[in-house]
Design a protein around this motif. Structure first.
Motif, PDB file in Angstrom:
ATOM      1  N   THR A 151      -1.385  67.951 -30.443  1.00 41.36           N
ATOM      2  CA  THR A 151      -1.408  67.584 -29.025  1.00 41.36           C
ATOM      3  C   THR A 151      -1.081  66.115 -28.851  1.00 41.36           C
ATOM      4  OG1 THR A 151      -3.112  69.259 -28.609  1.00 41.36           O
ATOM      5  CG2 THR A 151      -2.819  67.558 -26.940  1.00 41.36           C
ATOM      6  N   ALA A 166      -0.608  62.948 -25.656  1.00 37.43           N
ATOM      7  CA  ALA A 166      -0.982  62.602 -24.277  1.00 37.43           C
ATOM      8  C   ALA A 166       0.159  61.834 -23.635  1.00 37.43           C
ATOM      9  CB  ALA A 166      -2.261  61.787 -24.264  1.00 37.43           C
ATOM     10  N   THR A 198      -1.973  61.649 -16.301  1.00 40.98           N
ATOM     11  CA  THR A 198      -1.922  61.884 -17.741  1.00 40.98           C
ATOM     12  C   THR A 198      -1.948  63.380 -18.010  1.00 40.98           C
ATOM     13  OG1 THR A 198      -3.019  59.792 -18.239  1.00 40.98           O
ATOM     14  CG2 THR A 198      -3.059  61.484 -19.949  1.00 40.98           C
ATOM     15  N   TYR A 206       7.750  59.093 -23.140  1.00 41.13           N
ATOM     16  CA  TYR A 206       7.088  59.265 -24.439  1.00 41.13           C
ATOM     17  C   TYR A 206       8.158  59.572 -25.469  1.00 41.13           C
ATOM     18  CZ  TYR A 206       3.493  60.631 -27.821  1.00 41.13           C
ATOM     19  OH  TYR A 206       2.664  60.688 -28.919  1.00 41.13           O
ATOM     20  N   THR A 219      -2.540  68.788 -15.548  1.00 42.37           N
ATOM     21  CA  THR A 219      -3.241  68.015 -16.588  1.00 42.37           C
ATOM     22  C   THR A 219      -2.970  68.576 -17.981  1.00 42.37           C
ATOM     23  OG1 THR A 219      -5.218  69.390 -16.318  1.00 42.37           O
ATOM     24  CG2 THR A 219      -5.097  67.349 -15.023  1.00 42.37           C
ATOM     25  N   LYS A 220      -2.453  69.814 -18.057  1.00 44.15           N
ATOM     26  CA  LYS A 220      -2.197  70.440 -19.353  1.00 44.15           C
ATOM     27  C   LYS A 220      -0.835  71.134 -19.328  1.00 44.15           C
ATOM     28  CE  LYS A 220      -7.059  71.298 -20.485  1.00 44.15           C
ATOM     29  NZ  LYS A 220      -8.068  72.339 -20.840  1.00 44.15           N
ATOM     30  N   THR A 254       1.502  59.937 -20.173  1.00 45.92           N
ATOM     31  CA  THR A 254       1.111  59.344 -18.886  1.00 45.92           C
ATOM     32  C   THR A 254       2.357  59.092 -18.049  1.00 45.92           C
ATOM     33  OG1 THR A 254      -0.861  58.298 -19.810  1.00 45.92           O
ATOM     34  CG2 THR A 254       0.004  57.393 -17.763  1.00 45.92           C
ATOM     35  N   SER A 286      -1.941  66.360 -21.002  1.00 41.67           N
ATOM     36  CA  SER A 286      -2.132  66.720 -22.410  1.00 41.67           C
ATOM     37  C   SER A 286      -1.112  67.807 -22.757  1.00 41.67           C
ATOM     38  CB  SER A 286      -3.559  67.237 -22.631  1.00 41.67           C
ATOM     39  OG  SER A 286      -3.729  67.675 -23.957  1.00 41.67           O
TER      40      SER A 286
END
Length: 430
Positions: A266, A268, A283, A241, A161-162, A270, A285
């Motif tokens: 930061t 995001a 998703t 992205y 997630t990170k 997905t 971060s």
């Protein structure tokens, strides 16, 4: 007082001291029994002819009592499923693993897994607890107790997630004019700097993400993030992205994506996993640094380099053991470093614990004298805390019991001596 009254007193003395001997024998035999509570013989007089002052004989009766509230000394062990209670209360157990409806209560916490992973103590009593949901919450129905099973989970994985990046982009790189998003992914523009970082999906699989950077103007870089695995794994084509990052004149980060206001470090990302993978959309971060800082991506006139990347999440790991916290939380530990709360062991308290009825296996059942069980989370209210790798010792004082043994034997012999002369006197009357 008649001769028959004296005879009855002698017989009562024999019976009462027999009860006392039974209590002492039980204490001596259970001196090493985990959680055993010392029994006492309580003597009381009774009258053969109550109400007749000066013309009644006082006999004796004995009743075995128990001091359940006295705690034995804790003993350290090496097993995480050896448990003791520091304070008031009892473990809730069941003698039948197929049904937890009939509850018993014990402080004997020498629990080990059976062939199915259910925790049971040396007496064969199965530990009951609350099965926690995926968020670690106790069931809303607090009467819903289940067998505590330490092998109910086969393993665990955690999706990323990170993600954090520490890198430098060379300031003197030649800018590429007229760049449009997607050209690095299509191959129309060669990136100035490119690195692939693996992340974890929800099933613990390792998935490659490629970060590509190209300088497009002074203090300005465009980047694209693409999936470098099997293209069929994602439901989209092209980059996942694309953005434009800017730097200050001192090479610190000005904005991770100029399309985002206010400026941020930061973004995001997905990942649209396709349905064939069985993975849910994920998703992540991505931390490219802090605005005005140099702890993430920088732009110094030095060779472009990836200094470090930090990724959370974890691949699949199997269960390696469990731990038990003071509040009774049973936590499964996995080989990948993850952990998960799976059960919470409650503690039962009573208005009058000394009134509990004793049953086999060093356990008790509730009755009218004890009052109903009040089952609460450990280490809350009047319930004591749970100590792992610890067993409660017996409350028997062996030296005192040997003294009681001698005293009881002499009292028994003395009661027997009462019967002999009375019998002789009765024979003289015949």
């Amino acid at each position: 007082m008649s001769l028959y009254g004296a005879l009855n007193i002698g017989v009562a003395g024999l019976a009462a001291n027999s009860v006392a001997l039974s209590a002492t024998s039980s204490n001596i035999a259970n001196v090493n029994t985990v959680g055993y509570k010392n029994q006492t013989a309580n003597f009381a007089t009774f009258l053969n002819a109550p109400g007749l002052v000066g013309n009644s004989s006082a006999g004796v009766a004995a009743v075995i009592g128990q001091d359940v509230t006295t705690q034995g000394l804790p003993t350290s062990t090496s097993s995480p499923t050896d448990l003791s209670i520091s304070g008031n209360g009892f473990f809730v157990v069941a003698s039948n693993p197929s049904s937890s409806a009939t509850q018993e209560f014990t402080r004997a916490g020498s629990f080990t897994p059976d062939e199915n992973g259910n925790l049971k103590n040396a007496a064969g009593l199965y530990l009951l607890g609350y099965k926690l949901d995926s968020s670690g919450n106790v069931p809303t129905d607090t009467s819903a107790l289940n067998l505590v099973n330490v092998s109910s989970l086969s393993g665990k994985a955690q999706a990323t997630t990170k993600l954090g990046i520490q890198a430098n982009l060379q300031a003197s790189s030649t800018a590429v004019p007229g760049y449009t998003a997607g050209q690095m992914t299509s191959g129309a523009v060669a990136p100035d700097f490119q690195r692939t970082i693996n992340v974890y999906d929800s099933q613990g699989g390792s998935q490659p993400l490629t970060f590509s950077f190209v300088k497009t103007a002074a203090n300005t870089w465009n980047y694209e993030v693409t999936y470098s695995g099997n293209p069929a794994n994602v439901s989209t084509t092209g980059s996942l992205y694309s953005g434009t990052m800017s730097f200050n004149s001192d090479s610190s980060l000005a904005n991770a994506d100029t399309a985002i206001t206010p400026a941020t470090g930061t973004i995001a990302l997905t990942i649209p996993w396709s349905g064939s993978t069985g993975l849910a959309a994920q998703t992540i971060s991505i931390n490219l640094g802090s605005v005005g800082g140099t702890g993430g991506v920088t732009q110094y006139d030095s060779t472009s380099i990836m200094n470090a990347s930090t990724v959370n999440g974890s691949p699949f790991g199997s269960v390696t053991g469990v731990t038990v916290a003071k509040d009774g939380t049973v936590t499964a530990q996995f080989s990948n470093g993850l952990s998960q709360d799976v059960y919470k062991i409650p503690v039962a308290t009573f208005a009058n614990p000394d009134g509990l009825a004793q049953v086999s296996g060093n356990a008790y059942i509730a009755n009218k004298a004890s009052g109903a069980a009040n089952i609460n989370v450990a280490n809350s209210g009047s319930a004591g805390g749970v100590a792992s790798q610890s067993l409660e010792g017996s409350t028997v004082d062996l030296a005192a019991e040997f003294t009681n043994l001698i005293t009881t034997q002499r009292a028994y012999s003395a009661s027997a001596r009462i019967i002999t002369p009375v019998d002789q006197m009765l024979q003289q009357l015949e």
